[in-house]
Structure formats: structure tokens, C-alpha cells
Write an enzyme that holds these catalytic residues in place. Structure first.
Site, PDB file in Angstrom:
ATOM      1  N   ARG A 113     -21.303  -6.778  18.213  1.00 40.73           N
ATOM      2  CA  ARG A 113     -20.779  -6.465  19.533  1.00 40.73           C
ATOM      3  C   ARG A 113     -21.909  -6.549  20.559  1.00 40.73           C
ATOM      4  O   ARG A 113     -23.066  -6.227  20.233  1.00 40.73           O
ATOM      5  CB  ARG A 113     -20.218  -5.038  19.487  1.00 40.73           C
ATOM      6  CG  ARG A 113     -19.611  -4.519  20.774  1.00 40.73           C
ATOM      7  CD  ARG A 113     -18.338  -5.203  21.105  1.00 40.73           C
ATOM      8  NE  ARG A 113     -17.493  -4.397  21.962  1.00 40.73           N
ATOM      9  CZ  ARG A 113     -16.460  -4.888  22.648  1.00 40.73           C
ATOM     10  NH1 ARG A 113     -16.152  -6.179  22.566  1.00 40.73           N
ATOM     11  NH2 ARG A 113     -15.713  -4.110  23.382  1.00 40.73           N
ATOM     12  N   THR A 391      -9.759 -13.620  23.241  1.00 41.54           N
ATOM     13  CA  THR A 391     -10.495 -13.400  22.031  1.00 41.54           C
ATOM     14  C   THR A 391      -9.933 -14.366  21.010  1.00 41.54           C
ATOM     15  O   THR A 391      -8.898 -14.960  21.237  1.00 41.54           O
ATOM     16  CB  THR A 391     -10.230 -11.934  21.627  1.00 41.54           C
ATOM     17  OG1 THR A 391     -10.617 -11.140  22.723  1.00 41.54           O
ATOM     18  CG2 THR A 391     -10.932 -11.517  20.381  1.00 41.54           C
ATOM     19  N   THR A 409     -15.271 -12.555  20.858  1.00 35.10           N
ATOM     20  CA  THR A 409     -14.665 -12.655  22.183  1.00 35.10           C
ATOM     21  C   THR A 409     -15.682 -12.860  23.289  1.00 35.10           C
ATOM     22  O   THR A 409     -16.866 -12.544  23.134  1.00 35.10           O
ATOM     23  CB  THR A 409     -13.889 -11.347  22.486  1.00 35.10           C
ATOM     24  OG1 THR A 409     -13.071 -11.530  23.626  1.00 35.10           O
ATOM     25  CG2 THR A 409     -14.819 -10.169  22.742  1.00 35.10           C
ATOM     26  N   SER A 462     -14.149  -1.287  21.337  1.00 38.14           N
ATOM     27  CA  SER A 462     -13.371  -2.510  21.198  1.00 38.14           C
ATOM     28  C   SER A 462     -12.081  -2.195  20.463  1.00 38.14           C
ATOM     29  O   SER A 462     -11.940  -1.127  19.859  1.00 38.14           O
ATOM     30  CB  SER A 462     -14.186  -3.507  20.375  1.00 38.14           C
ATOM     31  OG  SER A 462     -13.430  -4.652  20.083  1.00 38.14           O
ATOM     32  N   SER A 463     -11.147  -3.128  20.518  1.00 35.40           N
ATOM     33  CA  SER A 463      -9.947  -3.030  19.682  1.00 35.40           C
ATOM     34  C   SER A 463     -10.000  -4.045  18.551  1.00 35.40           C
ATOM     35  O   SER A 463      -9.101  -4.109  17.710  1.00 35.40           O
ATOM     36  CB  SER A 463      -8.695  -3.299  20.523  1.00 35.40           C
ATOM     37  OG  SER A 463      -8.611  -2.357  21.559  1.00 35.40           O
ATOM     38  N   GLY A 483      -5.867 -10.190  21.543  1.00 33.57           N
ATOM     39  CA  GLY A 483      -4.764  -9.538  22.263  1.00 33.57           C
ATOM     40  C   GLY A 483      -5.147  -8.266  22.986  1.00 33.57           C
ATOM     41  O   GLY A 483      -4.282  -7.481  23.362  1.00 33.57           O
ATOM     42  N   GLY A 484      -6.458  -8.022  23.172  1.00 32.57           N
ATOM     43  CA  GLY A 484      -6.881  -6.822  23.897  1.00 32.57           C
ATOM     44  C   GLY A 484      -6.353  -5.576  23.213  1.00 32.57           C
ATOM     45  O   GLY A 484      -6.483  -5.423  21.996  1.00 32.57           O
TER      46      GLY A 484
END
Ligand code: DON
Length: 583
Positions: A113, A391, A409, A462-463, A483-484
Site C-alpha cells: 500500500r 482498481t 490501484t 483500504s477495502s 469497486g471501492g
């Protein structure tokens, strides 16, 4: 329901279905789907890759056919997508991988990340009056919106530590595609045509549009010479080229020229972190996924734990009762996400409680079968801390048992829209995943707490999370999606469709998805859910707005493994994706 797997079946699917490559030999393996089912997974004998770009999937399968393992191939695919899927594939962003290393029989969560630059601070996007313009270009689309990229370090890390090829070898296809060009697909042409904001940055304008400023059309050749240079420097000099050498110098110069915060020191200090996956179970299957700073794994497991308390299969997939219970579970989990998630190297995250079966039972008891609980009546749980928008996802599996699931992403489609002069690198705008203030939703409408406010060197929540399902130590499904905020709910529903409803991975992927994220208090439904069901859901008090919410959610790229056979499925929700079997 299983049938013998025979030549006829394979041949028929090969001719009529979407199977890419199958060696039609007689085998006793039982297929995991019926010929009569509607969506047929791609079958492979020696491995499988599913990604959002067909050409990249084919190249990746070839790497495995020539002897590379899934880890080499997974790294090569990460670099290739930076060229072929520039809206999301990247070298200027970051993400999370689940890597299974067969010879050590271990699954690792690789956290690559982005990190907040050392000069960042929690008020950096507020004006003098203490207001933040959420759509302010400096927050969304500037050099300042970028956090320190992790993708190059992350991809290099897996190949150098667990691969069999050199970094230069895995970079070769990406370099070739950038240098010699790719044929513009419908997906790429449509993307560029609607991404006018790229024209605001001179280097992005030169990279993504023709010399006269017009759009590339389908079928034309698109070359990225600057990106080819960047990738070649990394191939020749290693990750140091990006984090302290020739490429780093260009990144820092561009940052200095445009009020960006990323310095040479930030780049030099970037670290990939290996984490223990967050783990859970559902109906006897084991789940491994990404822990904090991603919320993706924790809440998939939390929701599955809650749902294990309900007879969903009896209710039936797509029924009003099943959608109702699933929605209520989502609200409860996303409420906890808002309060507790943060970078675990800076704040305490009560992951163990959130994924515990007891806590899930207590939450399940709060769900009424008759009425939707309004989100304002749901609050995050009171958990004791007792333990220390574009992403892409791909899944790659080989016949030795190595696996890579990668969700990475630039944040929005084409990230910040900033291309670093002379490098072809499109930068992320993942500073937007930090919480500016607990009452201000992030780019995906998600609320957060102090735990996720901007602070130097922190990683934003993050997801994103690849998800690995296994049974009795045998891998069964590797999946994931962009997809956020909807990544978490889409991943969970795919697992549910397979494990609870017994769907094959094709049907599980195609089935209409739902989404609720606690706030806003709104149930989003994809098209394909019957009007009767919608009426029943409204009667229970769900707030549904079809007009606003009918857009497709997620893009799952999955590989299933059963009895030594590989079943791939690429989500048809967006154009251009493909699952390719390894011959
Ligand atoms: O880390 C996250 O959760 C977001 N940056 C992901 C963004 C995303 O999936 C956008 N894609 N549709």
C-alpha cells in the site's frame, strides 16, 4: 449433480462456450459445473489466470507454460497491466497481494500500500476557514494527492523472494508492450474518451492522446516509450532505479515543480510489509484475506460469520429474505469499519474481536427478519482493544500450488491524472482514502475515524483484499475485485454464492450483486433482481433507488481449483477481461 468429465463435454464447451484452452483428454476428474448451467468457467489443466485484460492474461499463461511459476507470472502480470490497463494497472500506485508459496506451504499477505509522505499532515486539504472542498482538484487530482507508490517494490519483492525468474525477465513482456505498442481495445478507447481530465496534465496529454490531441480509436497502435524507459531502468538497475535512482530523480523533480510532497527520502524509505493474513471459516471452509490497513479481509470474514447464523440456502439466493439479512450484516460490518480501521503500525485495530464467532452471534441477534434497522440506529460496536474508484484484481494459480491474488490501484480511474514528466508513470491519488475528518465521507462515501486521519508514513485504510478459500488444507478459490467500498460486499457475495448457494464460479460471478455500507442508508441493487423482491424489501423498510444505483458493481477475477483441475472466470461486467487456462 456432478457428472463424469469426458471428451464430449470438453469438446462441446470448447466449441460453444467461452473456454480458451483445454487439452481434451479423458480424465476421471469431476467437473465442478454442469453442461446445462448458464455460465461456464474456463477450464485449465496446468494452471489458470483471470485478469481484466485479455492480452495480459494470455501472456501470463504463456509464462507459466514456459516454466515460470504463478509468482513469476503474477509479478509479470502486475507490470503488464500497467501498460495494457493504464486506468488501474500501475507502477505509480499500490495494493495488497495474497501469495501462496507451495514449497513452504504458507500464505502471506503482501502489503504494498502507498504511504503518506513525511511532509503530509492532517489539515493538508483544508482551506484557511477549516473547510475542505471534497472535489477540490488539489485533493483529488494533483501531485499532492499522491502517496508514495508501492507497486514496483511489491511486485519485485514477490519475484525476488518467491519466484524462479529474474526481475528483468518478468519485466520483459511489459517493456515490449510499452515500447512496441498495443492495439487499442474497446475498453481502452472508451476509457480514454471519457477521461478528459487527463488533458489537464501536459505529460498525461502527450502520453494518452495523439499529437493533435484527438483520441485513440479501437484497433490503432498505442505506444508508451517513456513508460518503456522506466520499466527498462528497473529491469537494468533493480527497484533502486524507482526508489533512489534515475526514475526516482524524475519523480522528485516533478513533485518539486508542482507542490507535490513526495521526496527522495520518502521513496528511499518505502517498505513492503509481509503480514499474517486475517483468517476465518465459513461452513467448514477456511478463508484467508488481507488484514489492516485494508478492511477488505476483516469485514468479509465478519459478514460471513454473521450470515452463518441464518439459513440462507433455504431462503434462496436472490430472495427478499436473503437480501434483507445480507444487507443487515453489511450495515453492521461497515459501521465497525468506520470506527476501528486504521494502519495497525500506528493505531490498535481490534481485528480478532471483529472476526470472532461470538461477536458475530451477538450482531446476528440484533437483526430483525421483518424490518430493516435504520442506519442511524446502528452504531459501531464497543470493542475493547486487546491486541496489539479504479482498481483491478487478478488471480494466478499454477500446477505446483503457487498462487497470487493481487488487488492494486491508482484509486480513481487513471489516479490523480498526473504523469511524471519523462517516465510515463501515472500517479495514484490514494491520499483520498484517508479520513479528512470523522464527519466527512471519503471518495467512496465511507466514514472513518481518527484512526485513519492523515499522518506521515501512515498507510490509508483500504477495502482491497484478494480472498483465498480452502478446505482441509487444499486451495479451493482465489478471488478478488475492484469497486471501492463495494469490494468488501462483492467479495463476500461471491464466496457466499459458491459456498452457501452451491453455484459454479461463473454463476457466482454473474449473479446480481447488492451493496449497503451503513451510510448513506441506501441499498444498492444491480439490475436483475425481480420487482417482487424489490417490493418485499421496500416493505421491510429498505431504502432502494434503482435509477441512481443500477450500475454494475465490481469485476471479480477468479480461479477455482478442484481435483487438480483449474476453473477460471472473468467477470463480464466490464469489457476486455479474460480467463486463460495454462496448457
Ligand atoms: O483502497 C481502496 O479501497 C480504494 N483505493 C480502492 C479504489 C477502487 O477500488 C476503485 N475502483 N473501482
Amino acid at each position: 449433480m456432478l457428472k463424469k468429465f469426458n471428451i464430449l463435454l470438453v469438446t462441446l464447451i470448447f466449441v460453444f462456450g467461452n473456454v480458451y484452452s483445454v487439452v481434451a483428454q479423458e480424465t476421471t476428474a469431476e467437473p465442478i459445473f454442469e453442461y446445462s448451467e448458464i455460465n461456464h468457467p474456463v477450464i485449465g489443466r496446468n494452471g489458470m489466470v483471470a485478469s481484466h485484460n485479455a492480452l495480459s492474461s494470455e501472456i501470463t499463461a504463456e509464462i507459466m507454460e514456459k516454466g515460470g511459476n504463478a509468482i513469476d507470472a503474477g509479478a509479470a502480470l502486475g507490470f503488464a497491466l500497467a501498460v495494457t490497463l493504464p486506468r488501474a494497472g500501475n507502477v505509480g500506485g499500490g495494493g495488497f497481494m495474497l501469495v501462496h508459496v507451495a514449497k513452504e506451504n504458507k500464505t502471506i499477505a503482501i502489503d504494498f500500500r502507498e504511504t503518506a509522505p513525511a511532509a503530509s499532515h492532517k489539515d493538508m486539504f483544508f482551506d484557511e476557514d477549516g473547510n475542505v472542498a471534497a472535489m477540490d482538484p488539489s485533493y483529488r487530482f494533483s501531485h499532492k494527492s499522491s502517496a508514495v507508490p508501492g507497486s514496483v517494490a511489491g511486485l519485485a519483492h514477490i519475484v525476488e523472494k518467491y519466484g524462479t525468474m529474474t526481475l528483468a525477465e518478468v519485466l520483459e513482456p511489459a517493456i515490449r508492450l510499452a515500447r512496441d505498442g498495443i492495439i487499442v481495445t474497446y475498453d481502452l478507447a472508451a476509457d480514454l474518451a471519457r477521461s478528459d481530465r487527463l488533458k489537464n496534465n501536459p505529460a498525461a496529454l502527450r502520453k494518452f492522446y495523439k499529437p493533435d490531441g484527438s483520441n485513440y480509436e479501437v484497433g490503432e497502435l498505442f505506444k508508451q516509450p517513456d513508460l518503456a524507459w522506466t520499466l527498462s531502468e528497473i529491469a537494468e538497475h533493480g527497484v533502486e532505479a524507482f526508489y533512489s535512482g534515475s526514475v526516482a530523480e524524475k519523480i522528485v523533480a516533478d513533485m518539486e515543480a508542482h507542490n507535490g510532497l513526495i521526496t527522495m527520502e520518502d521513496l528511499e524509505n518505502y517498505k513492503v510489509i509481509e503480514r499474517e493474513p486475517v483468517r476465518g471459516t465459513f461452513r467448514g471452509f477456511d478463508i484467508a484475506a488481507i488484514p489492516a490497513p485494508s478492511s477488505g479481509g476483516t469485514h468479509v470474514i465478519q459478514m460471513l460469520n454473521i450470515l452463518e447464523n441464518f439459513p440462507l440456502k433455504e431462503m434462496g439466493p436472490g430472495s427478499a429474505d436473503a437480501i434483507h439479512v445480507t444487507t443487515e450484516a453489511m450495515k453492521l460490518a461497515y459501521a465497525d469499519r468506520s470506527k476501528y480501521l486504521g494502519d495497525p503500525d500506528f493505531v490498535s485495530v481490534p481485528t480478532e474481536t471483529m472476526v470472532s464467532k461470538d461477536y458475530a452471534k451477538a450482531l446476528a441477534a440484533k437483526i430483525s427478519m421483518d424490518r430493516a434497522t435504520p442506519s442511524e440506529k446502528i452504531a459501531p460496536g464497543n470493542l475493547a482493544i486487546y491486541e496489539s474508484d479504479e482498481t483491478t484484481h487478478y488471480s494466478v494459480v499454477d500446477n505446483e500450488g503457487n498462487m497470487v491474488g493481487n488487488t492494486y490501484t491508482l484509486m480513481f480511474s487513471f489516479g490523480s491524472g498526473v504523469v511524471i514528466e519523462g517516465t510515463g508513470i501515472l500517479m495514484n491519488n490514494n491520499m483520498g482514502n484517508f479520513t479528512l475528518r470523522p464527519d466527512i465521507p471519503d471518495a467512496f462515501g465511507l466514514l472513518g475515524s481518527e484512526n485513519n486521519m492523515i499522518s506521515p508514513l501512515r498507510r490509508p485504510v483500504s477495502s482491497m483484499s484478494p480472498v483465498l478459500v480452502s478446505k482441509d488444507g487444499e486451495a479451493f478459490l482465489m478471488t478478488g475485485t475492484p469497486g471501492g467500498s463495494r469490494i468488501i460486499s462483492a467479495n463476500m457475495q461471491t464466496v457466499l454464492n459458491v459456498l452457501e448457494y452451491g453455484m459454479n464460479i461463473g454463476d457466482a460471478t454473474v449473479a446480481p450483486r447488492i451493496h449497503h455500507q451503513w451510510f448513506p442508508d441506501r441499498l444498492m441493487l444491480e439490475s436483475g433482481i425481480s420487482p417482487d423482491t424489490v417490493r418485499l424489501l421496500r416493505q421491510k423498510g429498505h431504502n432502494i433507488n434503482f435509477n441512481e444505483n443500477s450500475a454494475a458493481m465490481g469485476s471479480m477475477q477468479s480461479v477455482m481449483i478442484k481435483d487438480g483441475m483449474f476453473y477460471g472466470y472473468a467477470d463480464p461486467r466490464r469489457p476486455g477481461a479474460k480467463a486463460v487456462g495454462v496448457r
